[in-house]
Write a protein that holds these residues in place. Structure first.
Motif, PDB file in Angstrom:
ATOM      1  N   UNK A 193       4.437   7.875   6.318  1.00 32.93           N
ATOM      2  CA  UNK A 193       5.791   8.106   6.819  1.00 32.93           C
ATOM      3  C   UNK A 193       6.316   9.463   6.372  1.00 32.93           C
ATOM      4  N   UNK A 194       6.019   9.854   5.136  1.00 34.16           N
ATOM      5  CA  UNK A 194       6.467  11.150   4.640  1.00 34.16           C
ATOM      6  C   UNK A 194       5.789  12.296   5.385  1.00 34.16           C
ATOM      7  N   UNK A 195       4.499  12.118   5.723  1.00 39.16           N
ATOM      8  CA  UNK A 195       3.775  13.149   6.473  1.00 39.16           C
ATOM      9  C   UNK A 195       4.382  13.317   7.860  1.00 39.16           C
ATOM     10  N   UNK A 196       4.850  12.216   8.437  1.00 39.88           N
ATOM     11  CA  UNK A 196       5.482  12.272   9.759  1.00 39.88           C
ATOM     12  C   UNK A 196       6.883  12.857   9.713  1.00 39.88           C
ATOM     13  N   UNK A 197       7.367  13.211   8.524  1.00 37.99           N
ATOM     14  CA  UNK A 197       8.661  13.862   8.414  1.00 37.99           C
ATOM     15  C   UNK A 197       9.815  12.945   8.071  1.00 37.99           C
TER      16      UNK A 197
ATOM     17  N   UNK B  19      12.295   6.080   5.084  1.00 37.28           N
ATOM     18  CA  UNK B  19      11.137   5.298   4.634  1.00 37.28           C
ATOM     19  C   UNK B  19      11.586   3.921   4.158  1.00 37.28           C
ATOM     20  N   UNK B  20      12.670   3.906   3.394  1.00 39.77           N
ATOM     21  CA  UNK B  20      13.182   2.617   2.905  1.00 39.77           C
ATOM     22  C   UNK B  20      13.655   1.738   4.054  1.00 39.77           C
ATOM     23  N   UNK B  21      14.388   2.303   4.986  1.00 46.44           N
ATOM     24  CA  UNK B  21      14.992   1.518   6.053  1.00 46.44           C
ATOM     25  C   UNK B  21      13.971   1.048   7.093  1.00 46.44           C
TER      26      UNK B  21
ATOM     27  N   UNK C 264       0.833  -1.222   0.000  1.00 48.38           N
ATOM     28  CA  UNK C 264       0.000   0.000   0.000  1.00 48.38           C
ATOM     29  C   UNK C 264       0.862   1.266   0.000  1.00 48.38           C
ATOM     30  N   UNK C 265       0.547   2.186  -0.879  1.00 51.84           N
ATOM     31  CA  UNK C 265       1.287   3.442  -0.940  1.00 51.84           C
ATOM     32  C   UNK C 265       0.982   4.318   0.265  1.00 51.84           C
ATOM     33  N   UNK C 266      -0.122   4.043   0.957  1.00 48.84           N
ATOM     34  CA  UNK C 266      -0.470   4.843   2.131  1.00 48.84           C
ATOM     35  C   UNK C 266       0.611   4.756   3.211  1.00 48.84           C
ATOM     36  N   UNK C 267       1.337   3.634   3.258  1.00 49.65           N
ATOM     37  CA  UNK C 267       2.394   3.498   4.250  1.00 49.65           C
ATOM     38  C   UNK C 267       3.508   4.509   4.002  1.00 49.65           C
ATOM     39  N   UNK C 268       3.877   4.664   2.747  1.00 44.81           N
ATOM     40  CA  UNK C 268       4.918   5.628   2.390  1.00 44.81           C
ATOM     41  C   UNK C 268       4.431   7.053   2.633  1.00 44.81           C
TER      42      UNK C 268
END
Length: 279
Positions: A177-181, A187-189, A170-174
């Motif tokens: 994570x991006x919204x959380x900074x 994100x990858x790690x 799901x792209x929502x996970x990425x």
């Protein structure tokens, strides 16, 4: 139609599937039994009865193959090259798969198509320019040269598998994570790498099989300091071959990979299925 008739047809269908599968399994098991059986024979017993069951088992062939034929040194070379190559393949393919599946940048689809197209190119076609490149870079007869070679040759399939796996997440996970900074590397790690662990395990096992069993690339790059499979191939004589000694070397080389495959066979099948369906 009665339940008895339906059950009878199901049993016939089951037997019709089981018998051919059992015969196919037998054809796969017999070569293993043949190699192990002959590895326990003396050369004299093998010459007198090649296909018979060993009457006086001996482990002398294993000892001789391991010590006098330098298989211990070749084994060490194979372990070092395989481990480092697989680690490089896992890291690079995971990063590339993450970029191709999650990020949006120009020529992304074209790059993925080029990677897929490279899977269709046989290794033998590029051997001449590959050998010239290895010589030009000064990597001939070095473990580093073989590690880079394995990474280059097996990378397209690895990138394809990881891209297919990451595309199904799901792209929502990425986005969360991006919204959380989180940065892309974070994100990858912290997100993609843990979730991609099933595919990474499958990728590691498959690439271990490829690197461990390779003869052609290793023979070109490491001409003096051999790997295990090249060393075993050298056990064959020019005019005569001590077959029990050769089969003992084959058993020693195959044992670690067979054990690894038996332990992780379910993960291999599931990982391949994921790579084939998703994407």
């Amino acid at each position: 139609m009665s339940e008895f008739t339906v059950g009878k047809r199901q049993r016939r269908l089951l037997w019709g599937i089981s018998v051919p599968m059992a015969l196919i399994a037998l054809t796969c098991v017999y070569p293993v039994f043949f190699a192990l059986n002959n590895a326990l024979k003396s050369n004299r017993e093998y010459i007198l009865d090649r296909f018979g069951i060993v009457s006086e088992p001996t482990f002398q062939n294993f000892v001789q193959a391991w010590t006098r034929s330098n298989l211990s040194e070749y084994f060490f070379n194979s372990v070092v090259v395989t481990v480092l190559s697989v680690l490089a393949l896992i890291i690079v393919s995971s990063l590339a798969g993450f970029a191709l599946a999650v990020l949006r940048f120009p020529l992304r689809k074209l790059i993925f198509v080029v990677i897929l197209a490279s899977l269709m190119i046989p290794v033998q076609v590029v051997l001449v320019p590959f050998y010239k490149t290895i010589i030009g870079l000064g990597l001939l007869n070095t473990r580093a040269g073989l590690i880079l070679s394995y990474t280059a040759f097996f990378l397209p399939f690895s990138v394809y598998l990881m891209t297919s796996f990451y595309s199904g997440l799901p792209r929502e996970l990425v986005e969360a994570a991006r919204i959380d900074g989180a940065k892309l590397t974070q994100v990858w790690w912290h997100v993609m790498l843990p979730m991609g662990m099933p595919a990474l395990i499958t990728l590691g096992i498959l690439n271990t099989l490829y690197c461990w069993n390779d003869i052609l690339i290793s023979l070109l790059v490491l001409q003096d300091n051999r790997t295990l499979m090249v060393g075993i191939a050298a056990l064959r004589g020019e005019y005569t071959t001590n077959v029990p000694l050769l089969t003992a070397g084959i058993v020693l080389a195959a044992a670690p990979i067979v054990i690894l495959y038996l332990v992780f066979q379910r993960k291999i099948v599931s990982g391949i299925a994921v790579g084939a369906v998703k994407g």
